[in-house]
Enzyme design. Structure first.
Site, PDB file in Angstrom:
ATOM      1  CB  SER A 146       1.379  -1.898  25.515  1.00  0.00           C
ATOM      2  OG  SER A 146       2.454  -1.042  25.995  1.00  0.00           O
ATOM      3  CG  HIS A 194       5.306  -1.471  21.953  1.00  0.00           C
ATOM      4  ND1 HIS A 194       4.385  -0.405  21.802  1.00  0.00           N
ATOM      5  CD2 HIS A 194       5.150  -1.808  23.367  1.00  0.00           C
ATOM      6  CE1 HIS A 194       4.150  -0.373  22.632  1.00  0.00           C
ATOM      7  NE2 HIS A 194       3.677  -0.768  22.988  1.00  0.00           N
ATOM      8  CG  ASP A 199       3.818   0.955  19.088  1.00  0.00           C
ATOM      9  OD1 ASP A 199       3.694  -0.230  18.301  1.00  0.00           O
ATOM     10  OD2 ASP A 199       3.859   1.503  19.673  1.00  0.00           O
TER      11      ASP A 199
END
Length: 276
Positions: free
Chosen positions: A226, A86, A131
């Site tokens: 992230s 992502h 992911d």
């Protein structure tokens, strides 16, 4: 490089004592709130890293036609960084910051374009499955401030790591009204059983390819984290890539989610040649 950050404002809510169904949100899009307490650092309620503590972590400043965002990543080889899908999704390029404590004061940087991304082909934007992404970089020499983190061995492919302690690290926002943290922060977290995490987010999100950690006292990953590393204390190997937090908020006391690295050892080997 001037970085533009776009994050979604999410209200903080208190966690229930009983397992509850919650919505996951990519850690890139999570926001720290002050409704239920103060936040200290990008990793909420974490502590500052000292020089050389996490030489494998890199800052990633992504750019696209519509703006940009900040993520973390881990050096796994002289020409490879691993991060979250992502983070690379929709990006045109990324500037990689190596060996920084202060976010933009790196030992050096490299900028590469999307042709150097190896985003997992089965990444699902809806439930954040698969992911994980790789970034092919120019060659980087290793020293005490810039070094790789080892991957788990194939012998650990089925290790749940439940109960193990691990270290997460990275940069991010310090409050709702501030920018990303200038200084690298860390937090020590305990890995929990997958069933405890799936009780919160559901089995569609928490598959066999996910690791979760508990977040007592609001000690959590959050906006700006992230793609960053989750590294076990015992053995110092990379077991997770920061993926999601609860939409309730980073300090809500609900589990953090990480992409389970052991599920992608073959995929990483096939792209990079790296295996243990």
């Amino acid at each position: 490089m001037k970085l533009f950050l776009s994050v979604l404002a999410v209200a903080i809510a208190c966690a229930s004592a009983m397992p509850q169904q919650a919505e996951p949100v990519a850690a890139k899009d999570a926001v720290l709130g002050s409704a239920s307490g103060s936040i200290e650092g990008r990793i909420t309620n974490g502590y500052p890293a000292h020089e050389g503590k996490v030489p494998y972590v890199v800052g990633l400043g992504f750019s696209s036609g519509s703006g940009g965002w900040w993520c973390g990543g881990s050096i796994i080889g002289n020409t490879w960084v691993v991060t979250a899908a992502h983070c690379t999704h929709g990006a045109d390029s990324v500037t990689i910051y190596y060996g920084a404590l202060w976010r933009l004061q790196a030992q050096y940087t490299h900028t590469v374009h999307s042709g150097s991304f190896r985003q997992h082909s089965n990444y699902n934007t809806n439930n954040l499955n698969n992911d994980i992404s790789l970034i092919n970089t120019p060659h980087v020499d290793f020293w005490h401030l810039v070094n790789k983190v080892e991957l788990p061995s194939y012998n650990d492919r089925y290790n749940t790591y439940s109960g193990w302690w691990a270290l997460a690290s990275g940069w991010g926002r310090t409050s709702d009204n501030s920018g990303v943290s200038d200084y690298l922060n860390c937090v020590d977290s305990q890995i929990i059983d997958r069933s405890a995490c799936s009780n919160v987010y559901g089995t569609d999100v928490v598959t066999d390819n996910v690791i979760c950690t508990s977040t007592p006292g609001g000690k959590s990953t959050c906006s700006g984290d992230s793609g960053g590393p989750l590294v076990i204390h015992d053995g110092g190997r990379l077991v997770g890539v920061t993926s999601f937090v609860a939409s309730n908020g980073c300090t809500a006391g609900l589990p953090d989610g990480f992409t389970r690295v052991t599920s992608y050892l073959d995929w990483i080997r096939d792209h990079t040649g790296i295996s243990y």
